[in-house]
Scaffold this motif. Structure first.
Motif, PDB file in Angstrom:
ATOM      1  N   UNK A  61       0.852  -1.192   0.000  1.00  0.00           N
ATOM      2  CA  UNK A  61       0.000   0.000   0.000  1.00  0.00           C
ATOM      3  C   UNK A  61       0.887   1.240   0.000  1.00  0.00           C
ATOM      4  N   UNK A  62       0.439   2.257  -0.745  1.00  0.00           N
ATOM      5  CA  UNK A  62       1.188   3.511  -0.881  1.00  0.00           C
ATOM      6  C   UNK A  62       0.242   4.673  -0.655  1.00  0.00           C
ATOM      7  N   UNK A  63       0.561   5.511   0.313  1.00  0.00           N
ATOM      8  CA  UNK A  63      -0.159   6.771   0.492  1.00  0.00           C
ATOM      9  C   UNK A  63       0.636   7.828  -0.265  1.00  0.00           C
ATOM     10  N   UNK A  64       0.023   8.434  -1.291  1.00  0.00           N
ATOM     11  CA  UNK A  64       0.750   9.402  -2.126  1.00  0.00           C
ATOM     12  C   UNK A  64       1.376  10.487  -1.259  1.00  0.00           C
ATOM     13  N   UNK A  65       0.578  11.116  -0.401  1.00  0.00           N
ATOM     14  CA  UNK A  65       1.090  11.991   0.655  1.00  0.00           C
ATOM     15  C   UNK A  65       2.017  13.091   0.145  1.00  0.00           C
ATOM     16  N   UNK A  66       1.792  13.577  -1.064  1.00  0.00           N
ATOM     17  CA  UNK A  66       2.545  14.702  -1.603  1.00  0.00           C
ATOM     18  C   UNK A  66       1.582  15.578  -2.373  1.00  0.00           C
ATOM     19  N   UNK A  67       1.582  16.844  -2.070  1.00  0.00           N
ATOM     20  CA  UNK A  67       0.569  17.730  -2.610  1.00  0.00           C
ATOM     21  C   UNK A  67       0.946  18.232  -4.010  1.00  0.00           C
ATOM     22  N   UNK A  68       0.086  19.096  -4.525  1.00  0.00           N
ATOM     23  CA  UNK A  68       0.187  19.552  -5.903  1.00  0.00           C
ATOM     24  C   UNK A  68       1.571  20.119  -6.217  1.00  0.00           C
ATOM     25  N   UNK A 119      -4.970   8.272  -1.472  1.00  0.00           N
ATOM     26  CA  UNK A 119      -4.613   9.666  -1.635  1.00  0.00           C
ATOM     27  C   UNK A 119      -5.822  10.578  -1.533  1.00  0.00           C
ATOM     28  N   UNK A 120      -5.537  11.861  -1.342  1.00  0.00           N
ATOM     29  CA  UNK A 120      -6.573  12.878  -1.392  1.00  0.00           C
ATOM     30  C   UNK A 120      -7.028  13.035  -2.837  1.00  0.00           C
ATOM     31  N   UNK A 121      -8.339  12.983  -3.068  1.00  0.00           N
ATOM     32  CA  UNK A 121      -8.854  13.078  -4.428  1.00  0.00           C
ATOM     33  C   UNK A 121      -8.412  14.332  -5.150  1.00  0.00           C
ATOM     34  N   UNK A 122      -8.700  15.537  -4.599  1.00  0.00           N
ATOM     35  CA  UNK A 122      -8.340  16.766  -5.309  1.00  0.00           C
ATOM     36  C   UNK A 122      -6.841  17.058  -5.321  1.00  0.00           C
ATOM     37  N   UNK A 123      -6.155  16.808  -4.206  1.00  0.00           N
ATOM     38  CA  UNK A 123      -4.769  17.245  -4.068  1.00  0.00           C
ATOM     39  C   UNK A 123      -3.742  16.262  -4.610  1.00  0.00           C
ATOM     40  N   UNK A 124      -4.098  14.984  -4.706  1.00  0.00           N
ATOM     41  CA  UNK A 124      -3.096  13.976  -5.070  1.00  0.00           C
ATOM     42  C   UNK A 124      -3.511  13.112  -6.255  1.00  0.00           C
ATOM     43  N   UNK A 125      -4.718  12.550  -6.221  1.00  0.00           N
ATOM     44  CA  UNK A 125      -5.128  11.672  -7.318  1.00  0.00           C
ATOM     45  C   UNK A 125      -5.326  12.445  -8.616  1.00  0.00           C
ATOM     46  N   UNK A 126      -5.965  13.609  -8.562  1.00  0.00           N
ATOM     47  CA  UNK A 126      -6.206  14.382  -9.781  1.00  0.00           C
ATOM     48  C   UNK A 126      -4.912  14.806 -10.475  1.00  0.00           C
ATOM     49  N   UNK A 127      -3.928  15.378  -9.763  1.00  0.00           N
ATOM     50  CA  UNK A 127      -2.674  15.726 -10.437  1.00  0.00           C
ATOM     51  C   UNK A 127      -1.924  14.508 -10.975  1.00  0.00           C
ATOM     52  N   UNK A 128      -1.962  13.405 -10.232  1.00  0.00           N
ATOM     53  CA  UNK A 128      -1.252  12.208 -10.683  1.00  0.00           C
ATOM     54  C   UNK A 128      -1.857  11.665 -11.968  1.00  0.00           C
ATOM     55  N   UNK A 132      -5.440  13.191   9.863  1.00  0.00           N
ATOM     56  CA  UNK A 132      -6.650  12.418   9.571  1.00  0.00           C
ATOM     57  C   UNK A 132      -6.429  11.422   8.431  1.00  0.00           C
ATOM     58  N   UNK A 133      -5.649  11.808   7.418  1.00  0.00           N
ATOM     59  CA  UNK A 133      -5.387  10.897   6.310  1.00  0.00           C
ATOM     60  C   UNK A 133      -4.609   9.665   6.750  1.00  0.00           C
ATOM     61  N   UNK A 134      -3.598   9.868   7.582  1.00  0.00           N
ATOM     62  CA  UNK A 134      -2.826   8.732   8.094  1.00  0.00           C
ATOM     63  C   UNK A 134      -3.688   7.834   8.974  1.00  0.00           C
ATOM     64  N   UNK A 135      -4.562   8.470   9.774  1.00  0.00           N
ATOM     65  CA  UNK A 135      -5.462   7.676  10.618  1.00  0.00           C
ATOM     66  C   UNK A 135      -6.411   6.853   9.752  1.00  0.00           C
ATOM     67  N   UNK A 136      -6.921   7.476   8.674  1.00  0.00           N
ATOM     68  CA  UNK A 136      -7.764   6.712   7.749  1.00  0.00           C
ATOM     69  C   UNK A 136      -7.000   5.484   7.254  1.00  0.00           C
TER      70      UNK A 136
END
Length: 261
Positions: free
Chosen positions: A114-121, A145-154, A207-211
């Motif tokens: 598992x990989x948490x992108x964890x890097x912003x735009x 990942x965060x939908x707007x901040x990480x998945x969309x740019x990737x 909160x993201x890490x806790x998720x």
């Protein structure tokens, strides 16, 4: 049992992190404390409207990026049942190469990753980082990942849903976190949404890490994506009810919140 591999400075912060992990029962034999570097500290200023401004101290030579291949023994994939890491490790060497080689070895050994992108735009403009991130994603069983901040740019997509669907593959689940909007899990067989749990929000740091912790704990126990998403959203929501980054609930607290929801 949990094993942590990483690098910190041999200073008060590094020793505090090591001791706190050990106190929780984590095996820290692969945590290297280096007297030549300072442990990175992320100072987050929370504004009145809930916005966050992070500062990294020191601003360069981050300790977590000093992970070296020697800290990840060749037999490690045969000794573990799951590997989890962060896109933060993929921004610079030597951590990037060490992490990518380890993930490839896990994939070859059949170990879920598992990989948490964890890097912003702001990181997405670095072509080297993007290539590293795509190589890591190719090894993934679960991409978070965060939908707007990480998945969309990737993905280069115009919506979180489009990005998540584009990144989903056979054998790879994509978790699209949406903050107060909960999260949606996308798999080859469909998608499952879960609203955030109603809590009194103190702040959203961690909160993201806790998720991630809730979701992965559920998956490791063999629960289906829909229920794993509930676990993740419950853990993330619980974290927001506590000030600071250490609001991840214990398992009994998580199960109690799930029972209420």
């Amino acid at each position: 049992p949990v094993l942590f591999a990483g690098t910190a400075g041999d200073d008060s912060l590094g020793r505090m992190l090591r001791d706190d992990l050990a106190r929780e029962g984590v095996d820290v034999s692969l945590l290297r404390l280096d007297p030549q570097i300072a442990t990175i500290m992320i100072l987050v200023v929370v504004e009145a409207d809930g916005g966050r401004v992070p500062f990294a101290l020191p601003p360069s030579g981050a300790s977590h990026l000093q992970l070296v291949p020697e800290q990840l023994p060749g037999d490690l994939p045969r000794r573990i049942s799951w590997a989890h890491t962060t896109g933060m490790n993929l921004t610079e060497e030597p951590a990037a190469a060490a992490t990518l080689d380890f993930l490839a070895a896990c994939k070859a050994a059949g170990v879920p990753v598992s990989l948490d992108i964890n890097s912003r735009i702001e990181s997405m403009g670095n072509p080297r980082f993007l290539e590293n991130l795509r190589r890591a994603a190719d090894c993934c069983t679960v991409l978070l990942g965060s939908g707007p901040d990480e998945l969309m740019p990737l993905a280069g997509a115009d919506s979180p849903e489009a990005a998540a669907r584009q990144l989903t593959r056979p054998g790879r689940v994509v978790v699209c976190r949406m903050g107060a909007g909960g999260a949606t899990v996308y798999a080859d067989g469909g998608s499952w949404h879960q609203d955030a749990f109603p809590v009194a929000v103190a702040d959203t740091i961690g909160a993201g890490d806790a998720y991630n912790s809730g979701y992965l704990a559920a998956v490791w126990r063999g629960l289906a994506p829909r229920e794993a998403n509930r676990w993740g959203c419950a853990a993330g929501s619980a974290c927001t009810s506590v000030r600071g980054a250490r609001g991840c609930p214990t398992l009994p607290k998580l199960l109690d919140l799930l029972a209420q929801g």
